[in-house]
Design a protein around this motif. Sequence first.
Motif, PDB file in Angstrom:
ATOM      1  N   ASP A 239      12.931 -16.979   1.647  1.00 46.70           N
ATOM      2  CA  ASP A 239      13.049 -17.132   3.099  1.00 46.70           C
ATOM      3  C   ASP A 239      12.366 -16.021   3.896  1.00 46.70           C
ATOM      4  N   HIS A 240      11.892 -14.964   3.208  1.00 45.45           N
ATOM      5  CA  HIS A 240      11.196 -13.875   3.912  1.00 45.45           C
ATOM      6  C   HIS A 240      10.473 -12.981   2.915  1.00 45.45           C
ATOM      7  N   LYS A 241       9.226 -12.719   3.231  1.00 40.87           N
ATOM      8  CA  LYS A 241       8.445 -11.736   2.484  1.00 40.87           C
ATOM      9  C   LYS A 241       7.909 -10.744   3.500  1.00 40.87           C
ATOM     10  N   GLY A 242       8.243  -9.485   3.306  1.00 38.08           N
ATOM     11  CA  GLY A 242       7.770  -8.461   4.238  1.00 38.08           C
ATOM     12  C   GLY A 242       8.736  -7.296   4.296  1.00 38.08           C
ATOM     13  N   TRP A 243       8.443  -6.391   5.201  1.00 40.99           N
ATOM     14  CA  TRP A 243       9.250  -5.183   5.327  1.00 40.99           C
ATOM     15  C   TRP A 243      10.556  -5.466   6.063  1.00 40.99           C
ATOM     16  N   ALA A 244      11.568  -4.742   5.655  1.00 36.11           N
ATOM     17  CA  ALA A 244      12.880  -4.869   6.288  1.00 36.11           C
ATOM     18  C   ALA A 244      13.496  -3.480   6.424  1.00 36.11           C
ATOM     19  N   MET A 245      14.502  -3.395   7.258  1.00 39.27           N
ATOM     20  CA  MET A 245      15.254  -2.155   7.442  1.00 39.27           C
ATOM     21  C   MET A 245      16.562  -2.268   6.667  1.00 39.27           C
ATOM     22  N   VAL A 246      16.982  -1.167   6.071  1.00 35.96           N
ATOM     23  CA  VAL A 246      18.282  -1.158   5.401  1.00 35.96           C
ATOM     24  C   VAL A 246      19.048   0.079   5.866  1.00 35.96           C
ATOM     25  N   ILE A 247      20.222  -0.164   6.375  1.00 35.85           N
ATOM     26  CA  ILE A 247      21.121   0.932   6.747  1.00 35.85           C
ATOM     27  C   ILE A 247      22.054   1.137   5.570  1.00 35.85           C
TER      28      ILE A 247
ATOM     29  N   THR B 117      20.930  -5.057   5.413  1.00 34.85           N
ATOM     30  CA  THR B 117      19.473  -5.186   5.381  1.00 34.85           C
ATOM     31  C   THR B 117      19.079  -6.280   6.350  1.00 34.85           C
ATOM     32  N   TYR B 118      18.157  -5.955   7.259  1.00 35.27           N
ATOM     33  CA  TYR B 118      17.701  -6.961   8.217  1.00 35.27           C
ATOM     34  C   TYR B 118      16.223  -6.753   8.516  1.00 35.27           C
TER      35      TYR B 118
ATOM     36  N   GLU C 106      25.092   7.833   7.947  1.00 37.16           N
ATOM     37  CA  GLU C 106      24.285   6.665   7.605  1.00 37.16           C
ATOM     38  C   GLU C 106      22.810   7.039   7.556  1.00 37.16           C
ATOM     39  N   THR C 107      22.055   6.283   6.760  1.00 34.96           N
ATOM     40  CA  THR C 107      20.615   6.491   6.668  1.00 34.96           C
ATOM     41  C   THR C 107      19.903   5.168   6.900  1.00 34.96           C
ATOM     42  N   LEU C 108      18.670   5.261   7.386  1.00 40.39           N
ATOM     43  CA  LEU C 108      17.844   4.084   7.615  1.00 40.39           C
ATOM     44  C   LEU C 108      16.618   4.196   6.727  1.00 40.39           C
ATOM     45  N   ASP C 109      16.383   3.175   5.929  1.00 39.27           N
ATOM     46  CA  ASP C 109      15.223   3.131   5.046  1.00 39.27           C
ATOM     47  C   ASP C 109      14.457   1.850   5.309  1.00 39.27           C
ATOM     48  N   LYS C 110      13.242   1.847   4.810  1.00 35.90           N
ATOM     49  CA  LYS C 110      12.399   0.656   4.877  1.00 35.90           C
ATOM     50  C   LYS C 110      12.264   0.137   3.449  1.00 35.90           C
ATOM     51  N   VAL C 111      12.455  -1.169   3.270  1.00 31.48           N
ATOM     52  CA  VAL C 111      12.336  -1.794   1.949  1.00 31.48           C
ATOM     53  C   VAL C 111      11.469  -3.035   2.070  1.00 31.48           C
ATOM     54  N   TYR C 112      10.810  -3.381   0.974  1.00 31.21           N
ATOM     55  CA  TYR C 112      10.029  -4.612   0.961  1.00 31.21           C
ATOM     56  C   TYR C 112      10.903  -5.725   0.404  1.00 31.21           C
ATOM     57  N   VAL C 113      10.983  -6.826   1.140  1.00 34.88           N
ATOM     58  CA  VAL C 113      11.798  -7.968   0.753  1.00 34.88           C
ATOM     59  C   VAL C 113      10.856  -9.062   0.268  1.00 34.88           C
ATOM     60  N   ASP C 114      11.126  -9.579  -0.923  1.00 35.97           N
ATOM     61  CA  ASP C 114      10.326 -10.678  -1.477  1.00 35.97           C
ATOM     62  C   ASP C 114      11.287 -11.788  -1.867  1.00 35.97           C
ATOM     63  N   ARG C 115      11.570 -12.643  -0.892  1.00 32.24           N
ATOM     64  CA  ARG C 115      12.524 -13.722  -1.076  1.00 32.24           C
ATOM     65  C   ARG C 115      11.885 -15.015  -0.607  1.00 32.24           C
TER      66      ARG C 115
END
Length: 170
Positions: A112-120, A85-86, A101-110
């Motif tokens: 150090d970062h809040k926002g959309w991220a990519m996850v392979i 996840t990046y 492999e698949t690429l998805d979009k996830v919302y990260v709420d941490r």
Amino acid sequence: MNSHLRKYIIAAAAILTIIAAAAVVLPRSGYYLTLRNRDTGEVYARYKMGEGDRFSVTFIHSVNKYPLTDTYEIENKTIYVEETTYCSFGAGVQTELNPGETLDKVYVDRPDHKGWAMVIRNIHQDRTNVGYIVGTVSDHVLNVNGEDVSLRDLCGKNAPVRFNYEFWLV
């Protein structure tokens, strides 16, 4: 006391001692995720894990300054990377998908970062002896068995850390 009775008592005591020792040792024995110094072999820590269990390592990417998380799974007594996840592309970050492999979009709420991220997902590549150099500016954080572990606190800054899945007779 006759000598036969004495031998039976000694044998029974020895058997009970062996059973007691096994009752203490065997429940803790098993497979562990083991963190070692890559260069010296020193064991920093070990965490009991089983087939299908997952752990992850999160760190701040040195170029784009966003968090990156590698997620691993234990399968057939081997460590496989399953997901990454990046939050932004950068040097060394995967830009193309491999077969399956698949690429998805996830919302990260941490913190150090809040926002959309990519996850392979579905990477499934053997990562026996996977290693990291613990950050000097930013920490590497191991999440194992639901617990966050600072690798800086555990191993020290700039430590060359290697992960393995090993049997321990504790």
